[in-house]
Design an enzyme around this catalytic site. Structure first.
Site, mmCIF file in Angstrom:
data_model
loop_
_atom_site.group_PDB
_atom_site.id
_atom_site.type_symbol
_atom_site.label_atom_id
_atom_site.label_comp_id
_atom_site.label_asym_id
_atom_site.label_seq_id
_atom_site.Cartn_x
_atom_site.Cartn_y
_atom_site.Cartn_z
ATOM 1 N N GLU A 175 0.820 -1.215 0.000
ATOM 2 C CA GLU A 175 0.000 0.000 0.000
ATOM 3 C C GLU A 175 0.854 1.264 0.000
ATOM 4 O O GLU A 175 1.851 1.355 0.714
ATOM 5 C CB GLU A 175 -0.895 0.007 1.239
ATOM 6 C CG GLU A 175 -1.823 1.204 1.332
ATOM 7 C CD GLU A 175 -2.765 1.133 2.526
ATOM 8 O OE1 GLU A 175 -3.683 1.961 2.587
ATOM 9 O OE2 GLU A 175 -2.577 0.245 3.384
ATOM 10 N N GLU A 226 -13.014 2.589 4.293
ATOM 11 C CA GLU A 226 -12.005 2.886 5.303
ATOM 12 C C GLU A 226 -12.071 4.376 5.637
ATOM 13 O O GLU A 226 -11.097 5.108 5.500
ATOM 14 C CB GLU A 226 -10.607 2.487 4.816
ATOM 15 C CG GLU A 226 -9.616 2.352 5.963
ATOM 16 C CD GLU A 226 -8.211 1.994 5.500
ATOM 17 O OE1 GLU A 226 -7.735 0.905 5.872
ATOM 18 O OE2 GLU A 226 -7.592 2.788 4.772
#
Length: 279
Positions: free
Chosen positions: A155, A256
């Site tokens: 990520e 998220e």
């Protein structure tokens, strides 16, 4: 297309955090969701007791929620650590101790995506030394993920919020993905495309989607500014998710985002109830 055509899951490490961990899967299910993801829930230990692992699995099973994404141990999250695998010494050791534990838990729950946050730069430590250590640990993590039929996610975060984190652009994360795949020959390292982080970095999100959708293993969203629910900021999230679909991405989209000054259960009014249950 639109929001109704996506497969959404809820990140239980940022939503429903007003509840104890074991109550969050049921709360997500009550809000209409059938899939969830988690940062590593035990921030103080990479190797929780089997009873704790079993209790979380039971909570997921009892709620009828599927775990679709899980972070490897990454230090204190939310917080400054941003990962452990490239940090020499105790933190790297803790990451390695976690690899098989996290992979086995993923296997027990049917989870097929394991996210390995890279870790911050350490003052006084050669970045090349950290990158070499990171590759060693990511290779171990990729092999463990492959053993349980999962992909390894890498990520990119954002520089304003994580100034010591070295992967703060899509190309930087993709470079690591390519190095891991070259080292293992497995091809299971994938890009975690987080639209919020990319936008915070000022990247052309549509351009990133066009370039890297075929190497993306998971997507996460939050609006910007504020990291709130879709519609609370200015990002064209529905359009961007349509672009991902058109580019061939048909995987999970993790919610998220922060619920704001309201209970998490009230933070999904932007998403029609029928679109919350995905297979």
């Amino acid at each position: 297309m639109g929001f109704a055509d996506q497969r959404f899951d809820v990140n239980l490490s940022i939503l429903f955090t007003e509840l104890p961990l074991l109550e969050r899967p049921a709360a997500a299910a009550a809000a209409g969701f059938t899939a969830v993801e988690l940062w590593w829930p035990w921030t103080d230990t990479p190797t929780p007791g089997q009873s704790e692992l079993d209790a979380l699995k039971k909570a997921l099973d009892d709620a009828g929620t599927r775990l679709v994404g899980l972070n490897f141990y990454a230090g204190q999250l939310p917080g400054p650590d941003r990962g452990a695998l490239s940090v020499p010494g105790e933190e790297s050791d803790r990451f390695r101790a976690n690899i098989e534990v996290a992979a086995d838990f993923a296997a027990s729950t049917g989870c097929t995506a394991l996210n390995a946050l890279y870790g911050n730069r350490v003052e006084g430590t050669d970045p090349g030394t950290q990158d070499a250590l990171a590759l060693e640990n990511l290779v171990l993590a990729a092999r463990a993920a492959d053993r349980v039929g999962a992909v390894l996610l890498v990520e990119a975060l954002n520089r304003p919020e994580s100034p010591l984190y070295p992967l703060v652009s899509a190309p930087a994360a993709i470079e690591v993905v390519d190095r891991v795949n070259a080292a293992t020959g497995l091809g299971n390292a994938r890009f975690l495309l987080d639209i919020y982080h990319l936008s915070m970095n000022g990247e052309d999100v549509s351009g990133v989607i066009a370039a890297y959708a075929d190497r993306t293993g998971h997507v996460q969203i939050a609006d910007n500014p504020g990291r709130g629910a879709p519609g609370t900021g200015s990002l064209p999230l529905e359009q961007l998710l349509d672009e991902l679909r058109a580019a061939g991405y048909d995987g999970w989209v993790g919610l998220e985002y922060k619920p704001g000054d309201r209970p998490s259960a009230e933070a999904f009014d932007w998403l029609p109830a029928p679109a919350r249950a995905a297979n």
